[in-house]
Write a protein that holds these residues in place. Structure first.
Motif, PDB file in Angstrom:
ATOM      1  N   MET A 396     -14.285   9.222  -4.013  1.00  0.00           N
ATOM      2  CA  MET A 396     -13.775  10.269  -3.770  1.00  0.00           C
ATOM      3  C   MET A 396     -12.680  10.072  -3.350  1.00  0.00           C
ATOM      4  SD  MET A 396     -17.758  10.735  -1.591  1.00  0.00           S
ATOM      5  CE  MET A 396     -17.948  12.635  -1.552  1.00  0.00           C
ATOM      6  N   ARG A 397     -11.995  11.087  -3.485  1.00  0.00           N
ATOM      7  CA  ARG A 397     -10.435  11.501  -2.992  1.00  0.00           C
ATOM      8  C   ARG A 397     -10.625  13.165  -2.455  1.00  0.00           C
ATOM      9  NH1 ARG A 397     -11.622   7.158  -3.154  1.00  0.00           N
ATOM     10  NH2 ARG A 397     -10.315   5.054  -4.375  1.00  0.00           N
ATOM     11  N   SER A 398      -9.700  13.087  -1.286  1.00  0.00           N
ATOM     12  CA  SER A 398      -9.979  14.531  -0.858  1.00  0.00           C
ATOM     13  C   SER A 398      -9.078  14.998  -0.040  1.00  0.00           C
ATOM     14  CB  SER A 398     -11.415  15.044   0.242  1.00  0.00           C
ATOM     15  OG  SER A 398     -11.160  15.532   1.022  1.00  0.00           O
ATOM     16  N   ILE A 399      -8.190  16.607  -0.593  1.00  0.00           N
ATOM     17  CA  ILE A 399      -7.405  16.666   0.275  1.00  0.00           C
ATOM     18  C   ILE A 399      -6.859  16.937   1.875  1.00  0.00           C
ATOM     19  CG2 ILE A 399      -6.999  18.448  -2.186  1.00  0.00           C
ATOM     20  CD1 ILE A 399      -8.204  20.714  -0.977  1.00  0.00           C
ATOM     21  N   PRO A 400      -6.241  17.328   1.613  1.00  0.00           N
ATOM     22  CA  PRO A 400      -6.667  17.352   4.082  1.00  0.00           C
ATOM     23  C   PRO A 400      -7.349  18.696   4.674  1.00  0.00           C
ATOM     24  CG  PRO A 400      -4.254  16.754   3.656  1.00  0.00           C
ATOM     25  CD  PRO A 400      -4.738  17.097   1.704  1.00  0.00           C
ATOM     26  N   GLU A 401      -7.665  20.119   3.974  1.00  0.00           N
ATOM     27  CA  GLU A 401      -8.054  20.339   3.815  1.00  0.00           C
ATOM     28  C   GLU A 401      -9.894  19.857   4.318  1.00  0.00           C
ATOM     29  OE1 GLU A 401      -4.216  22.475   2.581  1.00  0.00           O
ATOM     30  OE2 GLU A 401      -6.436  20.607   2.060  1.00  0.00           O
ATOM     31  N   LEU A 402     -10.107  19.349   3.535  1.00  0.00           N
ATOM     32  CA  LEU A 402     -11.177  18.692   3.667  1.00  0.00           C
ATOM     33  C   LEU A 402     -11.882  17.177   4.006  1.00  0.00           C
ATOM     34  CD1 LEU A 402     -14.291  19.668   1.872  1.00  0.00           C
ATOM     35  CD2 LEU A 402     -14.082  17.142   1.604  1.00  0.00           C
ATOM     36  N   ASN A 403     -12.244  16.864   5.230  1.00  0.00           N
ATOM     37  CA  ASN A 403     -12.334  15.301   5.838  1.00  0.00           C
ATOM     38  C   ASN A 403     -14.351  14.732   5.298  1.00  0.00           C
ATOM     39  OD1 ASN A 403     -13.408  13.665   7.334  1.00  0.00           O
ATOM     40  ND2 ASN A 403     -12.187  13.930   9.280  1.00  0.00           N
ATOM     41  N   LEU A 404     -13.827  13.813   4.004  1.00  0.00           N
ATOM     42  CA  LEU A 404     -14.870  13.550   3.678  1.00  0.00           C
ATOM     43  C   LEU A 404     -15.806  13.000   4.399  1.00  0.00           C
ATOM     44  CD1 LEU A 404     -13.552  11.878   0.066  1.00  0.00           C
ATOM     45  CD2 LEU A 404     -14.831  14.178   0.579  1.00  0.00           C
ATOM     46  N   SER A 405     -15.546  12.222   5.864  1.00  0.00           N
ATOM     47  CA  SER A 405     -16.109  12.219   6.797  1.00  0.00           C
ATOM     48  C   SER A 405     -17.320  12.965   7.284  1.00  0.00           C
ATOM     49  CB  SER A 405     -15.965  10.964   7.834  1.00  0.00           C
ATOM     50  OG  SER A 405     -15.216  10.680   7.886  1.00  0.00           O
ATOM     51  N   GLU A 406     -17.494  14.010   6.614  1.00  0.00           N
ATOM     52  CA  GLU A 406     -17.961  15.214   6.933  1.00  0.00           C
ATOM     53  C   GLU A 406     -18.968  15.363   5.799  1.00  0.00           C
ATOM     54  OE1 GLU A 406     -15.707  18.799   8.193  1.00  0.00           O
ATOM     55  OE2 GLU A 406     -15.162  17.600  10.258  1.00  0.00           O
ATOM     56  N   LEU A 407     -18.708  15.251   4.550  1.00  0.00           N
ATOM     57  CA  LEU A 407     -18.977  15.448   3.067  1.00  0.00           C
ATOM     58  C   LEU A 407     -20.205  14.496   3.136  1.00  0.00           C
ATOM     59  CD1 LEU A 407     -20.219  16.586   0.736  1.00  0.00           C
ATOM     60  CD2 LEU A 407     -17.833  15.816  -0.511  1.00  0.00           C
ATOM     61  N   LEU A 408     -19.558  12.615   3.755  1.00  0.00           N
ATOM     62  CA  LEU A 408     -20.382  11.595   3.406  1.00  0.00           C
ATOM     63  C   LEU A 408     -21.748  11.932   4.582  1.00  0.00           C
ATOM     64  CD1 LEU A 408     -18.060   8.887   3.642  1.00  0.00           C
ATOM     65  CD2 LEU A 408     -18.842   9.098   1.007  1.00  0.00           C
ATOM     66  N   ALA A 409     -21.238  12.619   5.444  1.00  0.00           N
ATOM     67  CA  ALA A 409     -22.660  12.343   6.715  1.00  0.00           C
ATOM     68  C   ALA A 409     -23.562  13.568   5.769  1.00  0.00           C
ATOM     69  CB  ALA A 409     -22.104  12.809   7.855  1.00  0.00           C
ATOM     70  N   VAL A 410     -23.058  13.972   4.871  1.00  0.00           N
ATOM     71  CA  VAL A 410     -24.541  15.067   4.434  1.00  0.00           C
ATOM     72  C   VAL A 410     -24.536  14.225   3.294  1.00  0.00           C
ATOM     73  CG1 VAL A 410     -25.225  17.117   3.510  1.00  0.00           C
ATOM     74  CG2 VAL A 410     -23.420  16.886   5.634  1.00  0.00           C
ATOM     75  N   MET A 411     -24.525  13.285   2.610  1.00  0.00           N
ATOM     76  CA  MET A 411     -24.641  13.113   1.762  1.00  0.00           C
ATOM     77  C   MET A 411     -25.534  11.968   1.819  1.00  0.00           C
ATOM     78  SD  MET A 411     -21.524  12.366  -0.206  1.00  0.00           S
ATOM     79  CE  MET A 411     -21.670  11.646  -1.392  1.00  0.00           C
ATOM     80  N   LYS A 412     -25.820  11.257   2.939  1.00  0.00           N
ATOM     81  CA  LYS A 412     -26.583   9.878   2.962  1.00  0.00           C
ATOM     82  C   LYS A 412     -27.418   9.631   3.367  1.00  0.00           C
ATOM     83  CE  LYS A 412     -26.014   6.361   6.702  1.00  0.00           C
ATOM     84  NZ  LYS A 412     -24.964   5.712   7.950  1.00  0.00           N
TER      85      LYS A 412
END
Length: 450
Positions: A396-412
């Protein structure tokens, strides 16, 4: 290219303030306006940004767990206990491993290393590391650029009487592994002033603390380790601000006059003859070092960084150059397939992209995701489908407007393995859950990005 949906957010700057700063600092007003737009709006901030110095580096003693980590390493050195350094297979992990191995050799430690195989082990502190440590009689494992979420492997080491020191820069979870020490500037209780160190940056500070503890001179250490730190920091796309800016500035100077035979030969095959720039790392040195872990075995890149024999170093450098050319071809084919998939499925209606194929080498999916992110300016996920293994593995790669750490927590809860930081991440998921994960990513991005 910019997507038609790209939106620019420009800060409002008072013209009088920028004119005053420009006069005070004797700088062009346009430069001052650009710096102010990036948050550098006082004379002190601007001077530090334009003229970073080693004196601005923080002392490593405020990193969490740095004291027990250095004590345990020194004890292992004194008692001739074998130390295993375990890194990741990307440039950040490889340079960090080379740095720690070099530093420990300088302390006359009994040190060995281990890098995981991308295709057979994946990212992180794998169970094979534990097996390798047991087989080799290691009494201490030091991780680099990994380990912050590897609770089971740390517990397995503890059960075998092997101490673990984690050095990492990825976001910690709700609780830390039960390691002897967890050195990570992103820990919630960290007092270290700068959070954005790379994995090799954390290793650099740990090695610095070790030399301080042993009362050894650090000038020579800086000369040979800063180049590795600069390479890993730039290649891992860390923000070149604060301490990273200092480390990269001095690291580039050392890279220009490097004493490492492997880096001398790598610069030759990359045709870098002048003083290197961050672009040279990002587009010439980094890709060649990364090519080993992407298409073959990252240990090849580590061997190059530690090699003293010019003939062997030349052989490895030329082999990495070939791997990089092969990688470029595979990548271009995969990117074209990914773009066609985005367009045919109408994925641009979503605020994130998720593409997948059984034809893609796992070593290039991160590059595919990065290309899509830049083309469409939205978070992008590229996945290789492994039918025989029954899993999907993605980057995954992201733009500054979306922090992947938050998405990864939902995906876990959906994934068998996932991790990363704000801008990049990776995961593995059973094939039967892949569509659920895909929809989760779409929904999360659609809610967060408007």
């Amino acid at each position: 290219m910019n997507s038609p949906e790209t939106r620019w957010h420009l800060p409002r700057l008072h013209p009088g303030d920028t004119r005053r700063l420009a006069r005070e600092l004797d700088l062009p007003e346009l430069l001052v306006r650009l710096l102010a737009a990036r948050g550098y709006s006082t004379p002190g901030q601007i001077r530090q940004f334009l003229e970073p110095t080693g004196a601005q580096l923080h002392k490593p003693d405020t990193l969490p767990d740095i004291a027990p980590a250095t004590r345990r390493v020194c004890s292992a050195v004194n008692n001739r206990e074998r130390i295993l350094v375990c890194g990741d297979y990307d440039v950040d992990g490889v340079t960090g491993t080379a740095l720690l191995v070099s530093a420990l050799r300088r302390l006359d430690a009994d040190v060995i290393s281990y890098l995981p195989h991308r295709a057979t082990e994946g990212y992180g502190f794998s169970s094979r590391v534990v097996q390798f440590a047991r087989a080799e009689g290691a009494r201490l494992v030091i991780t680099n650029d990994c380990g912050i979420s590897d609770h089971e492997r740390v517990a397995a080491c503890n059960d075998s009487g092997i101490d673990v020191i984690i050095t990492d820069h990825h976001e910690p979870g709700d609780y830390l592994p039960n390691a002897l020490a967890v050195v990570n500037p992103k820990r919630a209780d960290s007092q270290y002033p700068f959070r954005e160190l790379s994995g090799v940056g954390v290793s650099f500070r740990v090695a610095d603390a070790l030399l301080r503890e042993r009362n050894l001179p650090r000038n020579g250490f800086y000369n040979t380790m800063l180049e590795l730190t600069a390479i890993g920091t730039v290649a891992d796309v860390m923000p070149i601000i604060g301490e990273n800016r200092i480390l990269v500035k001095y690291g580039l100077e050392q890279l220009h006059q490097t004493k490492r035979v492997g880096l001398q030969l790598l610069k030759q095959v990359a045709q870098i003859k002048r003083k290197p720039t961050p672009r040279d790392i990002g587009f010439a040195i980094g890709p060649r070092l990364n090519a080993a872990g992407r298409l073959e075995d990252a240990r090849l890149a580590l061997q190059l960084l530690l090699e003293d024999d010019p003939a062997e170093a030349r052989r490895i450098a030329e082999l990495l150059d070939k791997h990089n050319r092969d990688r470029q071809k595979y990548q271009e084919d995969a990117v074209q397939e990914a773009i066609a998939q985005v367009e045919s499925e109408g994925q641009t209606r979503h605020r994130a992209l998720v593409v997948h194929s059984p034809n893609w080498h796992h070593g290039i999916v991160g590059l595919v995701a990065g290309k899509l992110m830049n083309r469409y300016y939205r978070p992008a996920v590229a996945v290789t489908i492994e039918h025989d293994a029954g899993i999907a593995r993605g980057s995954m790669r992201s733009i500054p407007e979306l922090n992947l750490s938050e998405l990864l927590a939902v995906m876990k809860p959906i994934c068998t393995k996932c991790g990363g930081h704000a801008a990049a991440g990776g995961f593995a998921v059973p094939l039967e859950r892949f569509e659920t994960l895909r929809q989760t990513i779409f929904e999360f991005a659609n809610q967060r990005l408007t």
